[in-house]
Design a protein around this motif. Sequence first.
Motif, PDB file in Angstrom:
ATOM      1  N   ALA A 126      -6.224   3.661   3.044  1.00 20.18           N
ATOM      2  CA  ALA A 126      -6.554   4.313   1.783  1.00 20.18           C
ATOM      3  C   ALA A 126      -8.060   4.412   1.586  1.00 20.18           C
ATOM      4  O   ALA A 126      -8.549   4.373   0.463  1.00 20.18           O
ATOM      5  CB  ALA A 126      -5.893   3.588   0.615  1.00 20.18           C
ATOM      6  N   GLY A 127      -8.796   4.532   2.690  1.00 18.76           N
ATOM      7  CA  GLY A 127     -10.219   4.755   2.547  1.00 18.76           C
ATOM      8  C   GLY A 127     -11.011   3.469   2.452  1.00 18.76           C
ATOM      9  O   GLY A 127     -11.402   3.066   1.367  1.00 18.76           O
ATOM     10  N   TYR A 186      -2.781  -8.342  -9.301  1.00 20.72           N
ATOM     11  CA  TYR A 186      -2.880  -8.333  -7.852  1.00 20.72           C
ATOM     12  C   TYR A 186      -2.907  -6.890  -7.341  1.00 20.72           C
ATOM     13  O   TYR A 186      -3.720  -6.530  -6.485  1.00 20.72           O
ATOM     14  CB  TYR A 186      -1.695  -9.096  -7.237  1.00 20.72           C
ATOM     15  CG  TYR A 186      -1.754  -9.160  -5.738  1.00 20.72           C
ATOM     16  CD1 TYR A 186      -2.465 -10.174  -5.100  1.00 20.72           C
ATOM     17  CD2 TYR A 186      -1.126  -8.199  -4.949  1.00 20.72           C
ATOM     18  CE1 TYR A 186      -2.550 -10.221  -3.709  1.00 20.72           C
ATOM     19  CE2 TYR A 186      -1.203  -8.227  -3.574  1.00 20.72           C
ATOM     20  CZ  TYR A 186      -1.911  -9.239  -2.957  1.00 20.72           C
ATOM     21  OH  TYR A 186      -1.996  -9.279  -1.587  1.00 20.72           O
ATOM     22  N   HIS A 188     -14.930   3.694  -8.234  1.00 21.47           N
ATOM     23  CA  HIS A 188     -14.406   2.735  -9.201  1.00 21.47           C
ATOM     24  C   HIS A 188     -15.478   2.288 -10.178  1.00 21.47           C
ATOM     25  O   HIS A 188     -15.200   1.650 -11.167  1.00 21.47           O
ATOM     26  CB  HIS A 188     -13.822   1.513  -8.489  1.00 21.47           C
ATOM     27  CG  HIS A 188     -12.737   1.883  -7.534  1.00 21.47           C
ATOM     28  ND1 HIS A 188     -11.724   2.720  -7.883  1.00 21.47           N
ATOM     29  CD2 HIS A 188     -12.523   1.550  -6.243  1.00 21.47           C
ATOM     30  CE1 HIS A 188     -10.912   2.887  -6.842  1.00 21.47           C
ATOM     31  NE2 HIS A 188     -11.384   2.196  -5.837  1.00 21.47           N
ATOM     32  N   HIS A 198       0.583   4.306  -2.735  1.00 21.48           N
ATOM     33  CA  HIS A 198       0.494   5.728  -2.377  1.00 21.48           C
ATOM     34  C   HIS A 198       1.569   6.522  -3.120  1.00 21.48           C
ATOM     35  O   HIS A 198       1.323   7.587  -3.674  1.00 21.48           O
ATOM     36  CB  HIS A 198       0.689   5.928  -0.864  1.00 21.48           C
ATOM     37  CG  HIS A 198      -0.560   5.735  -0.055  1.00 21.48           C
ATOM     38  ND1 HIS A 198      -1.721   6.413  -0.308  1.00 21.48           N
ATOM     39  CD2 HIS A 198      -0.830   4.947   1.015  1.00 21.48           C
ATOM     40  CE1 HIS A 198      -2.646   6.056   0.574  1.00 21.48           C
ATOM     41  NE2 HIS A 198      -2.126   5.160   1.386  1.00 21.48           N
ATOM     42  N   TYR A 257      -7.536   5.212  -3.801  1.00 24.06           N
ATOM     43  CA  TYR A 257      -6.708   4.985  -4.988  1.00 24.06           C
ATOM     44  C   TYR A 257      -7.563   5.255  -6.213  1.00 24.06           C
ATOM     45  O   TYR A 257      -8.694   4.779  -6.311  1.00 24.06           O
ATOM     46  CB  TYR A 257      -6.196   3.544  -5.035  1.00 24.06           C
ATOM     47  CG  TYR A 257      -5.239   3.216  -3.923  1.00 24.06           C
ATOM     48  CD1 TYR A 257      -4.138   4.026  -3.677  1.00 24.06           C
ATOM     49  CD2 TYR A 257      -5.446   2.098  -3.125  1.00 24.06           C
ATOM     50  CE1 TYR A 257      -3.269   3.727  -2.641  1.00 24.06           C
ATOM     51  CE2 TYR A 257      -4.572   1.802  -2.086  1.00 24.06           C
ATOM     52  CZ  TYR A 257      -3.488   2.618  -1.846  1.00 24.06           C
ATOM     53  OH  TYR A 257      -2.631   2.329  -0.818  1.00 24.06           O
ATOM     54  N   ALA A 279      -6.196  -5.403  -7.947  1.00 23.55           N
ATOM     55  CA  ALA A 279      -7.189  -5.928  -7.005  1.00 23.55           C
ATOM     56  C   ALA A 279      -7.098  -5.176  -5.678  1.00 23.55           C
ATOM     57  O   ALA A 279      -8.108  -4.829  -5.074  1.00 23.55           O
ATOM     58  CB  ALA A 279      -6.977  -7.428  -6.792  1.00 23.55           C
ATOM     59  N   VAL A 280      -5.884  -4.932  -5.230  1.00 27.42           N
ATOM     60  CA  VAL A 280      -5.714  -4.208  -3.969  1.00 27.42           C
ATOM     61  C   VAL A 280      -6.187  -2.764  -4.136  1.00 27.42           C
ATOM     62  O   VAL A 280      -6.981  -2.259  -3.351  1.00 27.42           O
ATOM     63  CB  VAL A 280      -4.246  -4.259  -3.492  1.00 27.42           C
ATOM     64  CG1 VAL A 280      -4.039  -3.333  -2.298  1.00 27.42           C
ATOM     65  CG2 VAL A 280      -3.860  -5.692  -3.118  1.00 27.42           C
ATOM     66  N   ALA A 281      -5.725  -2.125  -5.211  1.00 25.76           N
ATOM     67  CA  ALA A 281      -6.053  -0.709  -5.401  1.00 25.76           C
ATOM     68  C   ALA A 281      -7.557  -0.502  -5.512  1.00 25.76           C
ATOM     69  O   ALA A 281      -8.099   0.464  -4.980  1.00 25.76           O
ATOM     70  CB  ALA A 281      -5.346  -0.171  -6.642  1.00 25.76           C
ATOM     71  N   SER A 282      -8.238  -1.414  -6.169  1.00 23.73           N
ATOM     72  CA  SER A 282      -9.675  -1.208  -6.406  1.00 23.73           C
ATOM     73  C   SER A 282     -10.492  -1.399  -5.135  1.00 23.73           C
ATOM     74  O   SER A 282     -11.651  -1.029  -5.060  1.00 23.73           O
ATOM     75  CB  SER A 282     -10.181  -2.153  -7.506  1.00 23.73           C
ATOM     76  OG  SER A 282     -10.083  -3.483  -7.066  1.00 23.73           O
ATOM     77  N   PHE A 283      -9.884  -1.980  -4.103  1.00 22.85           N
ATOM     78  CA  PHE A 283     -10.612  -2.180  -2.848  1.00 22.85           C
ATOM     79  C   PHE A 283     -10.764  -0.877  -2.079  1.00 22.85           C
ATOM     80  O   PHE A 283     -11.716  -0.685  -1.338  1.00 22.85           O
ATOM     81  CB  PHE A 283      -9.861  -3.198  -1.981  1.00 22.85           C
ATOM     82  CG  PHE A 283     -10.602  -3.611  -0.745  1.00 22.85           C
ATOM     83  CD1 PHE A 283     -11.553  -4.619  -0.803  1.00 22.85           C
ATOM     84  CD2 PHE A 283     -10.365  -2.988   0.484  1.00 22.85           C
ATOM     85  CE1 PHE A 283     -12.249  -5.003   0.329  1.00 22.85           C
ATOM     86  CE2 PHE A 283     -11.061  -3.369   1.622  1.00 22.85           C
ATOM     87  CZ  PHE A 283     -12.004  -4.380   1.543  1.00 22.85           C
ATOM     88  N   TYR A 284      -9.824   0.016  -2.250  1.00 26.40           N
ATOM     89  CA  TYR A 284      -9.767   1.225  -1.417  1.00 26.40           C
ATOM     90  C   TYR A 284     -10.242   2.459  -2.179  1.00 26.40           C
ATOM     91  O   TYR A 284      -9.889   2.657  -3.339  1.00 26.40           O
ATOM     92  CB  TYR A 284      -8.333   1.441  -0.926  1.00 26.40           C
ATOM     93  CG  TYR A 284      -7.825   0.295  -0.078  1.00 26.40           C
ATOM     94  CD1 TYR A 284      -8.122   0.238   1.276  1.00 26.40           C
ATOM     95  CD2 TYR A 284      -7.088  -0.749  -0.634  1.00 26.40           C
ATOM     96  CE1 TYR A 284      -7.672  -0.815   2.060  1.00 26.40           C
ATOM     97  CE2 TYR A 284      -6.634  -1.815   0.141  1.00 26.40           C
ATOM     98  CZ  TYR A 284      -6.930  -1.839   1.491  1.00 26.40           C
ATOM     99  OH  TYR A 284      -6.488  -2.882   2.266  1.00 26.40           O
ATOM    100  N   MET A 329       0.804  -1.220   0.000  1.00 25.54           N
ATOM    101  CA  MET A 329       0.000   0.000   0.000  1.00 25.54           C
ATOM    102  C   MET A 329       0.840   1.274   0.000  1.00 25.54           C
ATOM    103  O   MET A 329       0.505   2.226  -0.717  1.00 25.54           O
ATOM    104  CB  MET A 329      -0.969  -0.004   1.173  1.00 25.54           C
ATOM    105  CG  MET A 329      -2.153  -0.926   0.889  1.00 25.54           C
ATOM    106  SD  MET A 329      -3.271  -1.108   2.266  1.00 25.54           S
ATOM    107  CE  MET A 329      -3.886   0.547   2.437  1.00 25.54           C
ATOM    108  N   LEU A 373      -8.352   4.874 -10.074  1.00 29.88           N
ATOM    109  CA  LEU A 373      -8.062   4.072 -11.262  1.00 29.88           C
ATOM    110  C   LEU A 373      -8.447   4.830 -12.523  1.00 29.88           C
ATOM    111  O   LEU A 373      -8.347   4.320 -13.623  1.00 29.88           O
ATOM    112  CB  LEU A 373      -8.774   2.721 -11.170  1.00 29.88           C
ATOM    113  CG  LEU A 373      -8.298   1.930  -9.943  1.00 29.88           C
ATOM    114  CD1 LEU A 373      -9.180   0.740  -9.653  1.00 29.88           C
ATOM    115  CD2 LEU A 373      -6.846   1.477 -10.115  1.00 29.88           C
TER     116      LEU A 373
END
Lengths: 139, 455
Positions: B171-172, A32, B441, A5, A43, A35-40, A1, A45
Amino acid sequence: MPALHLAQDRYGWLPPEALREVAEALDLTPAYCYAVASFYDMYHLEPVGRYEIAVCTNVSCALAGAQDVLAAFERELGVQAGGTTEDGEFSLSSFECLGGCGWATVVAVNWRYREHVTAGDVPGIVAELRGGEGAGDDA
Amino acid sequence: MTPSGLHEVLLRHADERDLTKRAEYEAVGGYRALTTALRTDPGELVESLLASGLRGRGGAGFPMGRKASFIPKPDQTPNPIYLTVNADESEPGTFKDRELMLRIPHAVIEGIVITCHAIGAETAFVYLRGEYATEFDVMAAALDEAHEAGYVGPGIAGTDTNVTIVIHRGAGAYICGEETALLESLEGKRGQPRSKPPFPAISGVYASPTLINNVETIATVPTIVGMGGEEYAKLGVENSAGTRLFSLSGNVVKGGNYELELGTPLRELIYDLGGGIPDGRALKAVIPGGSSVPVLTADEVDTALDFDAMAQAGTMLGSGAVIVIDERACMVQLGLRVAQFYMHESCGKCTPCREGTRWMVQILRKLEAGEAEQGELDLLLNVCDRILGNCLCPLGDAAAMPIASYVAKFREEYQRHIDEGGCPFGGESSLEGVVAPVDQHHAHLRGQIEVPIHA
Ligand SMILES: Cc1cc2nc3c(=O)[nH]c(=O)nc-3n(C[C@H](O)[C@H](O)[C@H](O)COP(=O)(O)O)c2cc1C
Ligand code: SF4
């Protein structure tokens, strides 16, 4: 993470090449990282504006009239919540509780908080940011 | 005797001095507890925490000393032991940890080092919610100062204790406040809760024993060491020792954080300290512990702010976030906004929570629009019922409990939405037009993610 950032600080958002770079640096796959970035929520996209404006619309701020504040930003910037202005300057979002409920409505500009914001303050805030002062550069 | 009035224990001196500066903090006795604690046997420290009666300030209210006692001793485990401080603070209505980090960051750091010594940890993580940028700066600056003075790092205060503190930025994602999701996130993954057991005390971050506590819990530790556990236990009331920061918000004149002894009546917080409701309007309801807990009606405003009294009233003290709602608010709109929050924040791992929150939102939206039929109100309660107790983590319950309580306590208002074919407030509710965030998203899919339900 922290790597995501950093990448986002560099690019302003997370384009595919940023995810590839993070993946290479950490020996992971880009999928991967995606997948992590789209959870928060923080971030991006998709590209975002230079100024990210987040208006809290959770219960406490809503009781204090956050709807009007958000509507004022929509009017002033000419974009809907979730959108970015055509000149790429501003992204506006309606956000979940930002943690300043006692001083509603809370508006974060590039994650620097402003409290007690009313619809009447909105034109001033936008003008100030257009003037180039104000929030930090850590978009 | 019923506790009453402001009672600044944690925030003592914070009004007169700038306690973000190490020298100022030391001038009022700061870091003295650390020096004492490092010369005290870890077992004795845990005993003192047990004696203090300190219960977790993050939501669940578990006794801190008990949790610390579950951590294996360093010689009983091949892995390192970790302390993790939960600074994710995202329960709607809560903003106390933020105030502690901004005003007394050194107390948080001192608490971390003492707790590390008590459990034999040499590394502590602070999981800070990503939105808190200023809080990060203040904490990082205080940490630098503490390093310089030798309160953090190797060989602290001339002893052989070593503690490293790492601030990790989220990160939210609300769910990352749940302790096992937090651990996943800390490891760089999607923040989805783990199943328990194993509990974090045995297998937490990097499969190692981990103690997880809230910022306020940790910030209280130096006070307990300074006063002695037994003295601290005299604050507050039975089963609810000490003071807490209550975050007051909503329809009150003076919102903000108020440090009170546990057991202080809710009425005092709202009316005497908070200045009551603006423009002399009437109180309708109070959410006493963050949006995840069942609501209280205006008649229940004499309930005391302690764990037992709230349990008797069928609700919880939760994160200490008191949200005041006046007569202008429509309870269906309130339910809708709360349900939307949980729908957005559900991590999607279990079906009742992922789908149930979506159903709740859709039914509440129909109710508000005056398009719901009688059966759908029952369906709403049925959905809540099927979520309760059927989820991996407490987020599912946290969504179902408040909604079920709004219907139970304001049934007539819900019924009127059906009978009158619309909102009885006719557009005049203070929550009118409230907009929930669109998942960024999926912003471009806005219309497509509505899955119709079969009522
Ligand atoms: C969905 C969910 C969100 C949570 N959010 C937070 C939070 O933001 N901060 C926090 O300290 N605890 C939060 N908790 C509680 C933690 O899981 C955990 O109980 C707590 O951090 C333990 O610390 P304590 O014993 O000092 O209270 C949350 C729990 C759940 C289920
Ligand atoms: S209850 Fe909800 S948030 Fe918790 S694990 Fe299940 S799906 Fe995720």
